[in-house]
Design an enzyme around this catalytic site. Structure first.
Site: not given
Ligand code: AQP
Length: 349
Positions: A118, A210, A213
């Site tokens: 990140k 992956k 968001k």
């Molecule tokens: N691609 C994914 N596949 C399966 N699970 C996923 N999670 C996130 N991306 C995937 C799971 O969703 C939960 C919430 O995630 P978060 O809000 O903590 O955000 P994150 O893990 O940082 O991933 P995001 O949603 O893609 O956000 P960004 O872009 O900011 O990195 C968690 O349980 C996560 O494992």
């Protein structure tokens, strides 16, 4: 004193809630409701660790917090039977994070791959909060002495850090914890629950990254608020390779986009990868993508409609969050009284 099984997990209100969050996390949250006491948190304090443009400033944060709450409820989480709230309403998260900052070691945090990804090339410019994110996550879980944490594959390393922090706290304060009646250590070592068919959903534009968001391309993800036409378009344009689909899972080796799309189809249709491949083996992607769009719309459309209905009444969502926060506080506060006593802080409570 024995430790009761309790589930805790969170989702950041950074906007663009996507199919990966839904399949990897939220559907797991729903499934655990019959067997566990569950606490599901909209982690707004984590959201602000990123640049303001990512979480949308004060109005964006409030809107996204309500949107994640609506997604929880629309997916089937019952906020009366379990706890749904936003993190910043319960001060135990910040208080325990400070104590854990003094337990966790710099070397442990330096190994966290999510921070490296990140922060990227702009490490010096990343917030201290982004670096400290996994410590706050440990506090989120352990402020409730939660034992099980359903998450996607990407959170595995953070969960291991939570266990290390719990273990070191238990060791550092073993004597005073025993004096307070906790002979077996004060904190449980929380277990990750990384199960189900879609623990790592990949980007529609690059099968090695992956679904996320924060990906700048909206075409990389299916959002939980996308309408049927948008979903069909994103799937139609999803990256593939020139070969037809294989009939067996071995044939997906080295074909990340094909593997991802088959994985999504299998998860949505309630099938195994092999079952999906026995149906589509030999097909061109164009035919398979039509079927994939259909099952995706079938799942997302009702959730999106219910989210819109719930979001029409923001006061009701805020009431759910306030009630959840009251019940979360009632669990965390006595735990924090004991934590402070065990650390040696003088307190009037
Ligand atoms: N691609 C994914 N596949 C399966 N699970 C996923 N999670 C996130 N991306 C995937 C799971 O969703 C939960 C919430 O995630 P978060 O809000 O903590 O955000 P994150 O893990 O940082 O991933 P995001 O949603 O893609 O956000 P960004 O872009 O900011 O990195 C968690 O349980 C996560 O494992």
């Amino acid at each position: 004193m024995t430790i009761k099984e309790r589930v805790f997990s969170g989702v950041q209100p950074t906007g663009n809630l996507h199919l990966g969050n839904y399949l990897g996390a939220i559907t797991r949250f729903v499934a655990l409701q019959d067997s566990h006491d569950c606490i599901y948190c909209v982690v707004d304090m984590h959201a602000i660790t990123q640049a303001v443009s990512v979480w949308g400033g004060p109005e964006g944060l409030a809107q996204n917090t309500r949107e994640v709450t609506a997604a929880f409820i629309a997916a089937g989480i019952d906020p009366e039977r379990h706890i749904v709230f936003n993190q910043s309403q319960v001060s135990a998260h910040a208080e325990l994070a400070w104590i854990f900052n003094c337990v966790a070691r710099m070397g442990w945090l330096n190994r966290m791959t999510q921070f490296k990804e990140k922060a990227g090339k702009h490490r010096e410019n990343a917030s201290v909060g982004l670096y400290d994110y996994p410590v706050l996550m440990a506090a989120d879980i352990l402020a409730y002495r939660a034992t099980h944490v359903p998450v996607g594959e990407d959170q595995k390393q953070h969960l291991e850090l939570s266990r290390d922090i719990a273990q070191k706290f238990n060791t550092d304060f073993a004597a005073s914890a025993a004096e307070a009646g906790y002979e077996d250590g004060f904190f449980p070592l929380p277990e990750p629950l990384i199960t189900g068919p879609a623990t790592r959903v990949m980007s529609l534009r690059d099968g090695t990254k992956k679904m996320s968001k924060s990906d700048p391309s909206d075409m990389s993800r299916i959002k939980m608020t996308d309408d049927a036409d948008t979903i069909a378009k994103k799937i139609r344009k999803a990256k593939t390779d020139p070969e037809p689909l294989p009939s067996e899972a071995d044939g997906l080796e080295g074909r990340p986009e094909a593997k991802n799309l088959i994985g999504i189809y299998a998860a949505l249709a309630g099938q195994s990868e092999d079952e999906a491949l026995s149906q589509f083996g030999g097909s061109q992607f164009s035919d398979f993508k039509k079927a994939l769009a259909e099952v995706t719309v079938e799942l997302v459309a009702p959730v999106a409609a219910e989210m819109r209905r719930l979001l029409d009444d923001p006061a009701e969502i805020d009431r759910v969050l306030a009630s959840g926060a009251d019940r979360a506080r009632a669990i965390a506060e006595p735990i924090m009284v004991d934590v402070k006593k065990i650390v040696g802080f003088i307190s009037s409570k």
